[in-house]
Design an enzyme around this catalytic site. Structure first.
Site, PDB file in Angstrom:
ATOM      1  N   PRO A   8     -18.353  -2.789  -0.749  1.00  0.00           N
ATOM      2  CA  PRO A   8     -18.244  -3.447   0.552  1.00  0.00           C
ATOM      3  C   PRO A   8     -16.845  -3.941   0.894  1.00  0.00           C
ATOM      4  CG  PRO A   8     -19.687  -4.674  -0.953  1.00  0.00           C
ATOM      5  CD  PRO A   8     -19.395  -3.366  -1.594  1.00  0.00           C
ATOM      6  N   ASN A   9     -16.520  -3.762   2.162  1.00  0.00           N
ATOM      7  CA  ASN A   9     -15.276  -4.227   2.799  1.00  0.00           C
ATOM      8  C   ASN A   9     -14.047  -3.393   2.452  1.00  0.00           C
ATOM      9  OD1 ASN A   9     -16.533  -6.479   4.134  1.00  0.00           O
ATOM     10  ND2 ASN A   9     -16.682  -7.436   2.126  1.00  0.00           N
ATOM     11  N   ARG A  16      -7.145  -4.928   6.266  1.00  0.00           N
ATOM     12  CA  ARG A  16      -7.759  -6.091   5.612  1.00  0.00           C
ATOM     13  C   ARG A  16      -6.738  -6.803   4.731  1.00  0.00           C
ATOM     14  NH1 ARG A  16     -12.028  -5.950   0.557  1.00  0.00           N
ATOM     15  NH2 ARG A  16     -12.366  -8.208   0.460  1.00  0.00           N
ATOM     16  N   TYR A  21      -4.117  -6.967  -0.374  1.00  0.00           N
ATOM     17  CA  TYR A  21      -4.630  -5.649  -0.767  1.00  0.00           C
ATOM     18  C   TYR A  21      -3.674  -4.490  -0.478  1.00  0.00           C
ATOM     19  CZ  TYR A  21      -8.980  -8.223  -1.279  1.00  0.00           C
ATOM     20  OH  TYR A  21      -9.934  -9.129  -1.677  1.00  0.00           O
ATOM     21  N   ASN A  69     -14.236   0.868  -7.542  1.00  0.00           N
ATOM     22  CA  ASN A  69     -13.817  -0.458  -7.085  1.00  0.00           C
ATOM     23  C   ASN A  69     -15.012  -1.025  -6.322  1.00  0.00           C
ATOM     24  OD1 ASN A  69     -12.857  -2.747  -5.896  1.00  0.00           O
ATOM     25  ND2 ASN A  69     -10.910  -1.856  -5.238  1.00  0.00           N
ATOM     26  N   ALA A  72     -16.545  -7.056  -3.824  1.00  0.00           N
ATOM     27  CA  ALA A  72     -17.129  -8.335  -4.245  1.00  0.00           C
ATOM     28  C   ALA A  72     -18.350  -8.155  -5.143  1.00  0.00           C
ATOM     29  CB  ALA A  72     -17.492  -9.161  -3.020  1.00  0.00           C
ATOM     30  N   GLU A  93     -12.930   0.891 -13.956  1.00  0.00           N
ATOM     31  CA  GLU A  93     -13.043  -0.120 -12.893  1.00  0.00           C
ATOM     32  C   GLU A  93     -11.636  -0.421 -12.404  1.00  0.00           C
ATOM     33  OE1 GLU A  93     -14.418  -3.779 -14.583  1.00  0.00           O
ATOM     34  OE2 GLU A  93     -14.246  -4.913 -12.710  1.00  0.00           O
ATOM     35  N   HIS A  95      -9.208  -2.642  -9.452  1.00  0.00           N
ATOM     36  CA  HIS A  95      -9.053  -3.632  -8.370  1.00  0.00           C
ATOM     37  C   HIS A  95      -7.610  -3.630  -7.924  1.00  0.00           C
ATOM     38  CE1 HIS A  95     -13.040  -5.077  -9.186  1.00  0.00           C
ATOM     39  NE2 HIS A  95     -12.733  -5.074 -10.467  1.00  0.00           N
ATOM     40  N   ARG A 102      -6.718 -15.319  -8.607  1.00  0.00           N
ATOM     41  CA  ARG A 102      -7.256 -15.719  -7.296  1.00  0.00           C
ATOM     42  C   ARG A 102      -8.360 -16.773  -7.483  1.00  0.00           C
ATOM     43  NH1 ARG A 102      -8.739 -10.584  -4.015  1.00  0.00           N
ATOM     44  NH2 ARG A 102      -8.788 -12.153  -2.351  1.00  0.00           N
TER      45      ARG A 102
END
Ligand code: DQA
Length: 142
Positions: A8-9, A16, A21, A69, A72, A93, A95, A102
């Site tokens: 998502p996103n 964004r 990012y 990725n 969230a 994985e 990111h 963060r």
């Protein structure tokens, strides 16, 4: 086939929060993987259910490795974690942001224990590192 999965996103990358990012779109990130690995299939979706279903399909569609990725969902989706665990192929994985620097909820990944490699905080270059890791894992498995 190498499955590149985005949660998502991540469809909104490019506009964004570029300070966090970067400026690359999800297609540009997938292109970084394609430049290094043949046979990439990209799947980007907002829905946990569809991401889980795509991982189930990967069990029998010739998928040889997964680069994911999960956005969230990384931090709380036991369903996604379990679907990844079911897959017996190399899993990476990735990111974009340095999740450990963060908010505290981003420091924990429920996915990391069921993948081979985690790359975090390398920005778009993380996708090249992920592709190299996947290639190396495939080589090691013969
Ligand atoms: C992310 C980090 C997650 O915490 C966040 O929810 C995302 C993107 C990253 O690539 O840095 O959506 O996975």
């Amino acid at each position: 086939m190498i499955l590149v999965l985005h949660g998502p996103n991540l469809s909104q990358l490019g506009s964004r929060d570029p300070a966090v990012y970067g400026a690359a779109t999800v297609d540009e990130l997938v292109d970084r993987v394609r430049a290094l690995l043949p046979g990439v299939d990209a799947f980007t979706d907002e829905s946990e259910a569809r991401l889980v279903a795509r991982l189930h399909a990967a069990r029998s569609d010739g998928t040889r490795a997964v680069i994911a990725n999960p956005g969230a969902l990384t931090h709380y989706s036991y369903a996604l974690r379990d679907a990844l665990e079911l897959l017996a192929v190399p899993k990476v994985e990735v990111h974009l942001s340095q999740t450990h620097a963060r908010e505290s909820f981003r420091r924990h990944s429920v996915v990391s224990p069921v993948v081979d490699v985690t790359i975090t905080g390398a920005g778009a270059m993380g996708y090249e590192l992920a592709a190299r890791a996947a290639a190396e894992l495939l080589r090691a498995r013969g």
